[in-house]
Design a protein around this motif. Structure first.
Motif, PDB file in Angstrom:
ATOM      1  N   LEU A 140      34.823  44.787  37.411  1.00 12.77           N
ATOM      2  CA  LEU A 140      35.702  44.165  36.420  1.00 12.77           C
ATOM      3  C   LEU A 140      37.077  43.888  37.013  1.00 12.77           C
ATOM      4  O   LEU A 140      37.693  42.854  36.750  1.00 12.77           O
ATOM      5  CB  LEU A 140      35.837  45.065  35.192  1.00 12.77           C
ATOM      6  N   ASP A 141      37.536  44.818  37.824  1.00 12.98           N
ATOM      7  CA  ASP A 141      38.813  44.640  38.494  1.00 12.98           C
ATOM      8  C   ASP A 141      38.782  43.417  39.405  1.00 12.98           C
ATOM      9  O   ASP A 141      39.759  42.679  39.503  1.00 12.98           O
ATOM     10  CB  ASP A 141      39.150  45.895  39.305  1.00 12.98           C
ATOM     11  N   ALA A 142      37.653  43.182  40.061  1.00 15.57           N
ATOM     12  CA  ALA A 142      37.522  42.014  40.937  1.00 15.57           C
ATOM     13  C   ALA A 142      37.616  40.717  40.143  1.00 15.57           C
ATOM     14  O   ALA A 142      38.236  39.740  40.577  1.00 15.57           O
ATOM     15  CB  ALA A 142      36.194  42.081  41.693  1.00 15.57           C
ATOM     16  N   ILE A 143      36.998  40.696  38.949  1.00 16.67           N
ATOM     17  CA  ILE A 143      37.075  39.508  38.100  1.00 16.67           C
ATOM     18  C   ILE A 143      38.510  39.294  37.624  1.00 16.67           C
ATOM     19  O   ILE A 143      39.039  38.167  37.656  1.00 16.67           O
ATOM     20  CB  ILE A 143      36.127  39.659  36.895  1.00 16.67           C
ATOM     21  N   GLY A 144      39.155  40.375  37.172  1.00 20.22           N
ATOM     22  CA  GLY A 144      40.536  40.255  36.722  1.00 20.22           C
ATOM     23  C   GLY A 144      41.461  39.830  37.840  1.00 20.22           C
ATOM     24  O   GLY A 144      42.359  38.996  37.648  1.00 20.22           O
ATOM     25  N   LEU A 145      41.254  40.382  39.016  1.00 25.06           N
ATOM     26  CA  LEU A 145      42.080  40.015  40.167  1.00 25.06           C
ATOM     27  C   LEU A 145      41.966  38.530  40.464  1.00 25.06           C
ATOM     28  O   LEU A 145      42.961  37.840  40.713  1.00 25.06           O
ATOM     29  CB  LEU A 145      41.670  40.851  41.377  1.00 25.06           C
ATOM     30  N   ALA A 146      40.735  38.010  40.450  1.00 30.97           N
ATOM     31  CA  ALA A 146      40.525  36.589  40.746  1.00 30.97           C
ATOM     32  C   ALA A 146      41.195  35.700  39.703  1.00 30.97           C
ATOM     33  O   ALA A 146      41.834  34.692  40.035  1.00 30.97           O
ATOM     34  CB  ALA A 146      39.026  36.297  40.824  1.00 30.97           C
ATOM     35  N   ALA A 147      41.058  36.076  38.425  1.00 34.76           N
ATOM     36  CA  ALA A 147      41.664  35.280  37.360  1.00 34.76           C
ATOM     37  C   ALA A 147      43.188  35.313  37.438  1.00 34.76           C
ATOM     38  O   ALA A 147      43.858  34.273  37.321  1.00 34.76           O
ATOM     39  CB  ALA A 147      41.201  35.802  35.999  1.00 34.76           C
ATOM     40  N   PHE A 148      43.747  36.485  37.670  1.00 38.82           N
ATOM     41  CA  PHE A 148      45.201  36.610  37.715  1.00 38.82           C
ATOM     42  C   PHE A 148      45.805  35.975  38.960  1.00 38.82           C
ATOM     43  O   PHE A 148      46.954  35.527  38.932  1.00 38.82           O
ATOM     44  CB  PHE A 148      45.593  38.080  37.630  1.00 38.82           C
ATOM     45  N   ALA A 149      45.067  35.967  40.066  1.00 35.33           N
ATOM     46  CA  ALA A 149      45.574  35.306  41.275  1.00 35.33           C
ATOM     47  C   ALA A 149      45.807  33.824  41.010  1.00 35.33           C
ATOM     48  O   ALA A 149      46.819  33.246  41.425  1.00 35.33           O
ATOM     49  CB  ALA A 149      44.589  35.498  42.430  1.00 35.33           C
ATOM     50  N   VAL A 150      44.874  33.220  40.296  1.00 38.05           N
ATOM     51  CA  VAL A 150      45.003  31.797  39.957  1.00 38.05           C
ATOM     52  C   VAL A 150      46.104  31.582  38.932  1.00 38.05           C
ATOM     53  O   VAL A 150      46.952  30.693  39.075  1.00 38.05           O
ATOM     54  CB  VAL A 150      43.660  31.256  39.435  1.00 38.05           C
TER      55      VAL A 150
END
Length: 210
Positions: A92-102
């Motif tokens: 879940l952290d990986a998904i959040g990280l990807a979304a927030f990076a963008v």
């Protein structure tokens, strides 16, 4: 709703879930769940807006805080059904990280027009919430784990910024940036991708210095 806004809401929800799952690992009460979910969900974006001298996003739109609260309550009553909460937290952290990076990169680029600031804002937005979560929950920090983390946010923010500068539609740039960050972070989780670690060596003796 445009793709950037969707990523923003999704990132807050997913990061809030990782904060709530961290609270479940520490067996905290509902207030602890609400606190860790909120800090994780809005921490990175708060730092970004303060640096950019903007109204803090969750002050202008309290819906973000409500998202964190709803997620915290849901996880409070359902975390016990998750067999491997730590693995789930990482993905879940990986998904959040990807979304927030963008999202962070998009906001930085829109406000300043600087590709460098865009990438930096993407990295800060994507990583600061997770750093706060681990610090407050007493978990090993994401920064101290051997597998790649910050680099994944850097990759996603850079890909989005380059796509935007190349004139790609916002949806295409967002999806490419999200995919880039998630693939790098997912590869680190699945295959243990990491950079070579520093190996200490004996220092020079005073008599060796000319």
């Amino acid at each position: 709703m445009n793709p950037i806004a969707l990523l923003d809401y999704a990132g807050v929800a997913v990061f809030a879930a990782t904060g709530a799952l961290a609270a479940s690992r520490k067996q905290l009460d509902i207030i602890g769940f609400l606190f860790l979910a909120s800090v994780t969900g809005i921490g990175g974006g708060t730092l970004r807006d303060v640096i950019l001298n903007l109204p803090v996003f969750w002050v202008a739109n309290s819906g973000y805080v409500l998202i964190c609260a709803v997620v915290a309550v849901l996880v409070f009553f359902s975390a016990h059904r998750v067999e491997s909460r730590y693995k789930l937290l990482l993905w879940l952290d990986a998904i959040g990280l990807a979304a927030f990076a963008v999202m962070g990169a998009a906001k930085g680029l829109a406000i300043t027009g600087s590709p460098v600031v865009s990438v930096i804002m993407g990295v800060l937005t994507a990583t600061f919430g997770g750093i706060l979560r681990d610090l407050l929950a007493g978990e090993p920090s994401v920064l101290l784990r051997p597998e790649i983390y910050v680099t994944a946010a850097l990759a996603g923010a850079t890909i989005f910024t380059l796509g935007d500068l190349a004139g790609l539609p916002a949806l295409a740039s967002s999806l490419l940036g999200f995919a880039g960050a998630f693939v790098v972070r997912g590869g680190a989780l699945k295959f243990g991708w990491s950079f070579p670690a520093y190996k200490s060596r004996p220092g020079r003796r005073p008599e060796d210095i000319p």
